[in-house]
Design a protein around this motif. Structure first.
Motif, mmCIF file in Angstrom:
data_model
loop_
_atom_site.group_PDB
_atom_site.id
_atom_site.type_symbol
_atom_site.label_atom_id
_atom_site.label_comp_id
_atom_site.label_asym_id
_atom_site.label_seq_id
_atom_site.Cartn_x
_atom_site.Cartn_y
_atom_site.Cartn_z
ATOM 1 N N HIS A 121 0.869 -1.185 0.000
ATOM 2 C CA HIS A 121 0.000 0.000 0.000
ATOM 3 C C HIS A 121 0.903 1.231 0.000
ATOM 4 C CE1 HIS A 121 -3.191 2.723 0.713
ATOM 5 N NE2 HIS A 121 -3.114 2.776 2.038
ATOM 6 N N VAL A 122 1.102 1.808 -1.192
ATOM 7 C CA VAL A 122 2.080 2.884 -1.369
ATOM 8 C C VAL A 122 1.435 4.041 -2.142
ATOM 9 C CG1 VAL A 122 4.027 1.275 -1.320
ATOM 10 C CG2 VAL A 122 2.985 1.884 -3.525
ATOM 11 N N SER A 126 4.718 5.809 -6.427
ATOM 12 C CA SER A 126 5.572 4.651 -6.176
ATOM 13 C C SER A 126 4.861 3.327 -6.449
ATOM 14 C CB SER A 126 6.076 4.672 -4.725
ATOM 15 O OG SER A 126 7.027 5.701 -4.541
ATOM 16 N N ASP A 127 3.678 3.369 -7.046
ATOM 17 C CA ASP A 127 2.873 2.163 -7.231
ATOM 18 C C ASP A 127 3.177 1.436 -8.532
ATOM 19 O OD1 ASP A 127 0.745 0.396 -6.361
ATOM 20 O OD2 ASP A 127 -0.480 1.256 -7.958
ATOM 21 N N GLY A 128 3.948 2.041 -9.420
ATOM 22 C CA GLY A 128 4.246 1.378 -10.681
ATOM 23 C C GLY A 128 3.179 1.534 -11.726
ATOM 24 N N LEU A 147 3.487 0.397 5.097
ATOM 25 C CA LEU A 147 2.292 0.427 5.936
ATOM 26 C C LEU A 147 1.692 -0.951 6.154
ATOM 27 C CD1 LEU A 147 0.431 3.578 4.533
ATOM 28 C CD2 LEU A 147 2.093 3.445 6.412
ATOM 29 N N ASN A 148 2.090 -1.912 5.328
ATOM 30 C CA ASN A 148 1.485 -3.245 5.384
ATOM 31 C C ASN A 148 1.744 -3.950 6.700
ATOM 32 O OD1 ASN A 148 1.684 -2.629 2.457
ATOM 33 N ND2 ASN A 148 0.877 -4.703 2.244
ATOM 34 N N PHE A 527 -10.366 3.065 0.622
ATOM 35 C CA PHE A 527 -9.553 3.947 -0.219
ATOM 36 C C PHE A 527 -8.955 5.024 0.694
ATOM 37 C CE2 PHE A 527 -12.485 1.983 -3.139
ATOM 38 C CZ PHE A 527 -11.754 1.783 -4.293
ATOM 39 N N GLN A 528 -7.947 4.654 1.437
ATOM 40 C CA GLN A 528 -7.401 5.524 2.482
ATOM 41 C C GLN A 528 -5.957 5.910 2.188
ATOM 42 O OE1 GLN A 528 -8.133 2.744 5.673
ATOM 43 N NE2 GLN A 528 -10.062 3.716 6.253
ATOM 44 N N ASP A 529 -5.512 6.969 2.854
ATOM 45 C CA ASP A 529 -4.108 7.385 2.935
ATOM 46 C C ASP A 529 -3.597 8.162 1.723
ATOM 47 O OD1 ASP A 529 -3.654 6.125 5.509
ATOM 48 O OD2 ASP A 529 -3.656 4.221 4.425
ATOM 49 N N TYR A 530 -3.904 7.721 0.499
ATOM 50 C CA TYR A 530 -3.256 8.325 -0.663
ATOM 51 C C TYR A 530 -4.276 8.724 -1.736
ATOM 52 C CZ TYR A 530 0.831 6.050 1.408
ATOM 53 O OH TYR A 530 1.814 5.635 2.273
ATOM 54 N N LYS A 531 -4.127 9.929 -2.253
ATOM 55 C CA LYS A 531 -4.871 10.340 -3.435
ATOM 56 C C LYS A 531 -4.141 9.856 -4.686
ATOM 57 C CE LYS A 531 -6.950 14.553 -1.485
ATOM 58 N NZ LYS A 531 -7.138 16.012 -1.652
#
Length: 555
Positions: A121-122, A126-128, A147-148, A527-531
């Motif tokens: 969960h990035v 950085s998710d590719g 975060l995992n 759907f948390q943490d990152y936009k």
């Protein structure tokens, strides 16, 4: 224009369009992050390189030309990067929850590439995402906090139109994450905690990899004729008479495995995709689709020295129409056939072994009451009409999101995954496709006259290549935060479903789920943490490259 240059042109054009549509989400140089972020203090730094290499995969004959990842640890615990000598797989990456990680990735291939950290969960950058694919000679800097929770993930190439073949040629590796909850358990560790990365490949007479290129083969997905485990054929593990943790990863492009022992002993799982379970679960066999992982507790206690057990992929049916396999080298091992995966030989008697814990880690089970759209699930409609693999009637476009694909940061959504050509309401999604499918992967390809093919055991239906039904199982992978499976609706499945029914472990956190023909799966996804833009797609990698991929915009 060559095929690769055409791919580069399409990708660059799509990225330019995406920059215009989502300017606040893309980096200033449109897809390249080449410098570390000031103020990001990394606990771990790794240099990663994708390059061509020759590796002795088979026991005899010439080395095989592959694409592979090499890595060098710059900063961090010495066991962060564990190399696999003489292997085409990338090194194993061992992270701890809470670590801040920086990866310097350099592309030394002759084509574009990018790395996806499948299961982690990035942030978007950085998710590719394929919009960040870098050209030969370029580099990209990943930065993220782990975060995992404790579990098993993987990493692999994710450059659109190149993902399937690059993964097939070797661009993949294993990730482990540990945390304080796991460390409180007496789980097998060290030499008793081992990878089990399962892949299928085909080789020519000179030991070189063979891949599919004909369109009907790509629609079916690549199926090889040799099973490799941890990058080697005829895998054999020399084990002691005690418990082990084997981290099983389906690293194949499209092959589905039904893992089970030859003597009928059930399998016990302690974790699913990237997270331990609340408590161990035992099944007569375990289904493992491309991109899925399961942590297995394999206990050889009581087994005599010299005893051997063979883990098989057991027979099953109903996952695909059975087109095109007869007499073709690439499909000598049919989907759903029985074959050996690995042999386990007991070589030493020991008296100490950890006991299987009755419970594992704290676990929050989500329900409809936790979602902000109860009774109105977001759709993921699966279809392969007219030789076009689609999601919600649309093909992938980097600069497009539908209204229902825009979700609020912090929301928790109920999502319904179903077969668009079978379930009620599917036509509406398909009829919206044409307006957005400006990147139709079939454009310009010469088609043969449509013809019917036997369905291969999935209920007697026929399939027309030019526009008839393509009845296949699809492993659906959602990037970003993991999800939980709420329920499977099986009232429209075929009799063949009985051959896989007992092999699904749906109680844990997941990022990939196998949806069988006629089946509907409801999930709950935070759907948390990152936009940003986060993909969802079929993890039959040939389908993904053909456009069976879309994205959510979290805003």
């Amino acid at each position: 224009m060559t095929l690769i240059n055409r791919r580069h042109f399409i990708q660059h054009s799509a990225l330019t369009a995406a920059a215009a549509c989502f300017p606040g989400l893309l980096l200033a140089n449109q897809g390249g992050k080449t410098l570390p972020t000031p103020g990001f203090k990394a606990d771990v730094e790794i240099e990663f390189t994708a390059h061509a290499a020759r590796v002795s995969v088979l026991a005899n004959g010439p080395a095989t030309l592959v694409q592979r990842y090499s890595a060098k640890l710059i900063k961090g615990p010495v066991q962060t990067v564990v190399q696999l000598p003489g292997n085409y797989l990338g090194p194993i990456l061992n992270f701890r929850q809470g670590q801040k990680v920086r990866v310097f990735f350099k592309n030394e291939l002759n084509e574009s590439s990018i790395i996806h950290w499948h299961g982690l969960h990035v942030p978007q950058h950085s998710d590719g995402h394929p919009m960040y694919s870098i050209e030969p000679g370029a580099r990209f800097v990943y930065e993220f906090e782990v975060l995992n929770r404790a579990g098993t993930s993987l990493y692999h190439s994710h450059s659109h139109n190149l993902t399937a073949e690059q993964v097939y040629r070797g661009l993949a590796g294993l990730i482990t994450v540990t945390d304080s909850d796991e460390q409180r358990l007496d789980l097998p560790a060290g030499e008793f905690d081992l990878p089990l990365v399962i892949q299928d490949r085909s080789f020519d007479s000179k030991n070189q990899l063979q891949y599919v290129h004909m369109m009907h083969q790509r629609m079916e997905g690549f199926l090889g004729d040799i099973i490799l485990v941890n990058g080697k054929p005829d895998a054999e593990f020399r084990v002691k008479s005690r418990a082990y943790r084997f981290r099983a990863v389906n690293g194949s492009n499209s092959r589905i495995y039904k893992l089970g022992w030859d003597d009928g002993t059930p399998l016990t799982a302690i974790g699913t995709d990237a997270c331990l379970l609340a408590k161990p679960e035992t099944r007569p066999y375990i289904m493992l689709a491309p991109g899925e992982r399961v942590d297995l507790w394999l206990d050889f206690s009581g087994r005599e020295v010299g005893s051997r057990l063979v883990m098989y992929s057991l027979p099953f049916s109903g996952t695909q129409p059975g087109m095109g396999g007869k007499g073709m080298r690439h499909n000598r091992l049919p989907q759903g056939g029985k074959f050996a995966v690995a042999t386990f030989s007991v070589t030493e008697k020991v008296g100490d072994s950890p006991a299987l814990p009755e419970s594992l880690v704290p676990f929050q089970r989500l329900s409809q009451a936790d979602t902000d759209n109860p009774g109105k699930p977001l759709p993921i409609g699966l279809s392969m009409q007219a030789m076009r693999p689609l999601l919600n009637g649309k093909s992938f476009a980097m600069d497009k999101v539908a209204d229902f694909e825009r979700v609020a940061l912090g929301s928790v959504k109920n999502i319904r995954i179903f077969h668009d050509h079978e379930m009620p309401g599917g036509k509406g999604a398909r009829h919206e496709a044409n307006a957005e499918n400006h990147e139709n992967p079939m454009r310009g390809m010469r088609m043969k006259k449509p013809m019917d093919h036997d369905n291969g055991g999935s209920g007697g239906h026929k399939m027309g290549m030019g526009g008839g039904m393509m009845d296949m199982a699809h492993p659906i992978h959602l990037h970003g935060q993991q999800f939980q499976i709420l329920r499977r609706v099986t009232d429209k499945v075929r009799d063949s479903y009985a051959s896989v029914r007992e092999g699904f472990i749906d109680s844990g956190w997941k990022d990939t789920v196998l949806v069988m023909p006629g089946e509907e799966v409801e999930i709950i996804k935070p759907f948390q943490d990152y936009k940003g833009l986060f993909l969802y797609h079929c993890h039959n990698l040939e389908h993904e490259d053909l456009g069976m991929m879309r994205q959510y915009l979290i805003e």
